[in-house]
Write a protein that holds these residues in place. Structure first.
Motif, PDB file in Angstrom:
ATOM      1  N   ASP A   1       1.378  -1.001   0.104  1.00 57.98           N
ATOM      2  CA  ASP A   1       0.371  -0.377  -0.477  1.00 57.98           C
ATOM      3  C   ASP A   1       0.642   0.786  -0.186  1.00 57.98           C
ATOM      4  OD1 ASP A   1      -2.564   1.739   1.013  1.00 57.98           O
ATOM      5  OD2 ASP A   1      -1.163   1.684   2.134  1.00 57.98           O
ATOM      6  N   CYS A   2       0.670   2.271  -0.621  1.00 59.39           N
ATOM      7  CA  CYS A   2       1.412   3.465  -1.019  1.00 59.39           C
ATOM      8  C   CYS A   2       1.241   4.737   0.638  1.00 59.39           C
ATOM      9  CB  CYS A   2       0.828   4.191  -2.355  1.00 59.39           C
ATOM     10  SG  CYS A   2       1.467   2.891  -2.949  1.00 59.39           S
ATOM     11  N   ASP A   3       0.262   4.972   0.183  1.00 63.15           N
ATOM     12  CA  ASP A   3      -0.288   6.528   1.451  1.00 63.15           C
ATOM     13  C   ASP A   3      -0.714   5.945   2.923  1.00 63.15           C
ATOM     14  OD1 ASP A   3      -0.833   9.573   1.665  1.00 63.15           O
ATOM     15  OD2 ASP A   3      -2.253   8.188   3.339  1.00 63.15           O
TER      16      ASP A   3
ATOM     17  N   VAL B   1       0.838  -1.097  -5.031  1.00 63.76           N
ATOM     18  CA  VAL B   1      -1.106  -1.355  -5.631  1.00 63.76           C
ATOM     19  C   VAL B   1      -1.741  -0.390  -4.584  1.00 63.76           C
ATOM     20  CG1 VAL B   1      -2.762  -3.150  -4.570  1.00 63.76           C
ATOM     21  CG2 VAL B   1      -0.510  -3.673  -4.587  1.00 63.76           C
TER      22      VAL B   1
ATOM     23  N   ASN C   1      -5.508   1.736  -4.300  1.00 68.44           N
ATOM     24  CA  ASN C   1      -6.793   2.203  -5.282  1.00 68.44           C
ATOM     25  C   ASN C   1      -7.150   2.856  -5.541  1.00 68.44           C
ATOM     26  OD1 ASN C   1      -7.418  -0.335  -3.437  1.00 68.44           O
ATOM     27  ND2 ASN C   1      -9.201   0.705  -2.477  1.00 68.44           N
ATOM     28  N   ASN C   2      -6.287   4.259  -5.578  1.00 69.09           N
ATOM     29  CA  ASN C   2      -6.171   5.925  -6.484  1.00 69.09           C
ATOM     30  C   ASN C   2      -6.645   4.972  -7.700  1.00 69.09           C
ATOM     31  OD1 ASN C   2      -6.474   8.305  -7.693  1.00 69.09           O
ATOM     32  ND2 ASN C   2      -4.656   9.016  -6.814  1.00 69.09           N
TER      33      ASN C   2
ATOM     34  N   THR D   1      -7.970   8.235 -10.197  1.00 69.68           N
ATOM     35  CA  THR D   1      -7.566   9.149 -10.879  1.00 69.68           C
ATOM     36  C   THR D   1      -6.445   9.149 -12.098  1.00 69.68           C
ATOM     37  OG1 THR D   1      -6.919  10.680  -9.564  1.00 69.68           O
ATOM     38  CG2 THR D   1      -9.592   9.902  -9.815  1.00 69.68           C
TER      39      THR D   1
ATOM     40  N   TYR E   1       1.329   7.291 -12.313  1.00 76.11           N
ATOM     41  CA  TYR E   1       1.600   7.083 -10.709  1.00 76.11           C
ATOM     42  C   TYR E   1       3.370   6.911 -10.582  1.00 76.11           C
ATOM     43  CZ  TYR E   1      -1.238   6.563  -6.536  1.00 76.11           C
ATOM     44  OH  TYR E   1      -1.692   6.788  -5.282  1.00 76.11           O
TER      45      TYR E   1
ATOM     46  N   LYS F   1       4.644  10.017  -9.492  1.00 75.71           N
ATOM     47  CA  LYS F   1       4.102  10.572  -8.002  1.00 75.71           C
ATOM     48  C   LYS F   1       5.238   9.425  -7.140  1.00 75.71           C
ATOM     49  CE  LYS F   1      -0.072  10.223  -4.664  1.00 75.71           C
ATOM     50  NZ  LYS F   1      -0.712  10.221  -4.269  1.00 75.71           N
TER      51      LYS F   1
ATOM     52  N   LEU G   1     -13.595   7.569  -8.623  1.00 74.60           N
ATOM     53  CA  LEU G   1     -13.852   9.043  -8.774  1.00 74.60           C
ATOM     54  C   LEU G   1     -13.725   9.925  -9.222  1.00 74.60           C
ATOM     55  CD1 LEU G   1     -13.927  10.985  -5.937  1.00 74.60           C
ATOM     56  CD2 LEU G   1     -11.354  11.077  -6.188  1.00 74.60           C
TER      57      LEU G   1
ATOM     58  N   ASN H   1     -13.065   1.341  -7.091  1.00 71.97           N
ATOM     59  CA  ASN H   1     -12.627   0.920  -5.820  1.00 71.97           C
ATOM     60  C   ASN H   1     -14.226   1.782  -5.494  1.00 71.97           C
ATOM     61  OD1 ASN H   1     -12.220   3.588  -6.646  1.00 71.97           O
ATOM     62  ND2 ASN H   1     -11.104   4.088  -5.024  1.00 71.97           N
TER      63      ASN H   1
ATOM     64  N   ASP I   1     -13.576   3.058  -1.945  1.00 75.92           N
ATOM     65  CA  ASP I   1     -12.853   4.071  -0.573  1.00 75.92           C
ATOM     66  C   ASP I   1     -14.481   4.599  -0.384  1.00 75.92           C
ATOM     67  OD1 ASP I   1     -11.023   2.342  -2.205  1.00 75.92           O
ATOM     68  OD2 ASP I   1      -9.849   4.331  -1.725  1.00 75.92           O
TER      69      ASP I   1
ATOM     70  N   PHE J   1     -10.503   9.374   0.842  1.00 79.92           N
ATOM     71  CA  PHE J   1      -8.995   9.408   0.251  1.00 79.92           C
ATOM     72  C   PHE J   1      -7.900  10.967   1.290  1.00 79.92           C
ATOM     73  CE2 PHE J   1      -8.512  12.665  -2.738  1.00 79.92           C
ATOM     74  CZ  PHE J   1     -10.015  12.756  -3.294  1.00 79.92           C
ATOM     75  N   PRO J   2      -7.554  10.250   1.071  1.00 72.84           N
ATOM     76  CA  PRO J   2      -6.531  12.251   2.616  1.00 72.84           C
ATOM     77  C   PRO J   2      -5.799  12.507   1.024  1.00 72.84           C
ATOM     78  CG  PRO J   2      -5.217   9.459   1.673  1.00 72.84           C
ATOM     79  CD  PRO J   2      -6.710   9.849   1.282  1.00 72.84           C
TER      80      PRO J   2
ATOM     81  N   LYS K   1      -8.559  -2.455  -3.284  1.00 67.38           N
ATOM     82  CA  LYS K   1      -8.199  -3.276  -1.752  1.00 67.38           C
ATOM     83  C   LYS K   1      -9.975  -3.123  -1.200  1.00 67.38           C
ATOM     84  CE  LYS K   1      -5.005  -0.267  -1.105  1.00 67.38           C
ATOM     85  NZ  LYS K   1      -3.691   0.028  -0.754  1.00 67.38           N
TER      86      LYS K   1
HETATM   87  N1  PLP Z   1      -8.468   7.619  -4.170  1.00 69.06           N
HETATM   88  C1  PLP Z   1      -7.937   9.130  -4.719  1.00 69.06           C
HETATM   89  C2  PLP Z   1      -8.879   9.317  -5.633  1.00 69.06           C
HETATM   90  C3  PLP Z   1      -6.943   8.333  -3.740  1.00 69.06           C
HETATM   91  O1  PLP Z   1      -5.976   9.703  -3.581  1.00 69.06           O
HETATM   92  C4  PLP Z   1      -6.239   7.549  -2.521  1.00 69.06           C
HETATM   93  C5  PLP Z   1      -4.866   7.662  -2.243  1.00 69.06           C
HETATM   94  O2  PLP Z   1      -4.593   9.112  -2.523  1.00 69.06           O
HETATM   95  C6  PLP Z   1      -7.095   6.886  -3.090  1.00 69.06           C
HETATM   96  C7  PLP Z   1      -7.893   6.819  -3.022  1.00 69.06           C
HETATM   97  C8  PLP Z   1      -6.128   5.175  -2.122  1.00 69.06           C
HETATM   98  O3  PLP Z   1      -5.168   5.578  -2.139  1.00 69.06           O
HETATM   99  P1  PLP Z   1      -3.915   3.991  -1.697  1.00 69.06           P
HETATM  100  O4  PLP Z   1      -5.290   2.500  -1.508  1.00 69.06           O
HETATM  101  O5  PLP Z   1      -3.014   4.273  -2.103  1.00 69.06           O
HETATM  102  O6  PLP Z   1      -4.582   4.359  -0.103  1.00 69.06           O
END
Ligand code: PLP
Ligand code: CA
Length: 304
Positions: free
Chosen positions: A27-29, A59, A61-62, A64, A70, A73, A162, A189, A191, A194-195, A224
């Motif tokens: 996972d990243c963040d 991996v 979930n983002n 966009t 990525y 980033k 999103l 996803n 979620d 998101f942060p 995820k």
């Molecule tokens: N969706 C968006 C738009 C995000 O910007 C992020 C994290 O930056 C996530 C989902 C969640 O990503 P991750 O699965 O890496 O926590």
């Protein structure tokens, strides 16, 4: 502590941990960075894993951003990664359509989402409509705009993620497609939030939620902790789950995802969940097999 999870605090434990796995899913963040800050000794730890011949898979979930976007980033944090090492939910959706269900070549996908989804479907050779197309972006629809909406039999799937430019017309158009039960309903996803910029904002699930509520259907979610995403990762990388480890900061997403997939798990305490939440008396859904104060502990224990 009374937890069944093993905390990595000695070089011996770290060696034992590394010897169990060939593939590491991250996972990243909360694991590599926290918001805009790189976490300590992350680059050194990734280098250490690479030097020992481990395969790394990131991996997220983002939806966009595409895999290619990525990598930019990662570069901002000074982490060098290959596009092929990234598994984002937009790519997961493309793999699912192409390799898992073999989506018919003569059908189109209606995207409710952003450029990352378009780029990944494009790269997979899957036809799509919607997405960044401005056609349904009007925020004040007229009677005529509503009248023009219709079911399109050439659309075989709706894929929702999103979309910061979401409008009522886009939701209404997508609903008309999935009211037909033969049209697949997929989500990159789901979620809740998101942060970003130090805040939690509404996530993809809030947009997918409008379609769940209006259609009464449940989408196949490709992020995820869904098993469909793990199937897509396994379809691409063909690893032995017993020799793979999911590294994450959240019990209810990352640790559930790894555990359901039959992988080992490492939880780091630099993100959402803290040491208390792993304790059995707090009734966690899953217990990580291993945990550590931060990912950089591996380098700190073994590297120098
Ligand atoms: N969706 C968006 C738009 C995000 O910007 C992020 C994290 O930056 C996530 C989902 C969640 O990503 P991750 O699965 O890496 O926590
Ligand atoms: Ca995270």
């Amino acid at each position: 502590t009374s937890t069944g999870s093993i905390k990595l605090t000695s070089a011996e434990q770290a060696e034992e941990f590394l010897s169990k796995y060939d593939d590491f899913l991250f996972d990243c963040d909360g694991v590599l960075w926290a918001g805009s800050k790189l976490l300590p000794h992350v680059i050194e730890t990734l280098d250490l894993l690479r030097s020992r011949g481990k395969r790394l898979i990131f991996v997220t979930n983002n939806s966009t951003k595409s895999r290619k976007a990525y990598t930019g980033k990662f570069a901002k944090f000074g982490i060098v990664v290959n596009e092929d090492e990234i598994f984002c939910s937009a790519y997961s959706a493309a793999v699912y359509l192409k390799d898992v269900i073999e989506f018919p070549k003569d059908k189109k996908v209606l995207i409710v989402g952003e450029k990352g989804v378009e780029e990944e479907l494009e790269a997979a050779g899957i036809q799509y409509v919607g997405g960044t197309d401005p056609a349904l972006r009007k925020v004040d629809p007229t009677e005529e705009d509503i009248d023009a909406l219709h079911y399109d039999p050439s659309i075989g799937a709706v894929l929702c993620g999103l979309d910061l430019k979401i409008t009522y017309l886009k939701i209404a158009n997508a609903l008309l497609q999935i009211q037909n039960k033969d049209t697949l309903f997929l989500a990159t996803n789901i979620d809740s939030t998101f942060p970003t910029h130090g805040k939690l904002l509404p996530g993809a699930g809030t947009i997918v939620g409008t379609l769940i509520t209006s259609s009464g259907r449940t989408p196949v979610a490709l992020g995820k902790p869904s098993e469909a995403m793990m199937d897509c990762i396994k379809a691409k990388f063909q690893f032995n789950p017993e020799r793979a480890c999911m590294v994450g900061d959240r019990l209810n997403t990352d640790m559930v995802f790894g555990t359901k997939g039959g992988l080992g798990t490492l939880m780091v305490l630099t993100g959402v969940d803290k040491e208390e939440s792993i304790q059995p008396e707090n009734n966690p859904l899953v217990q990580p097999k291993f945990y550590a104060d931060r990912l950089g502990v591996l380098y700190e224990l073994l590297g120098s």
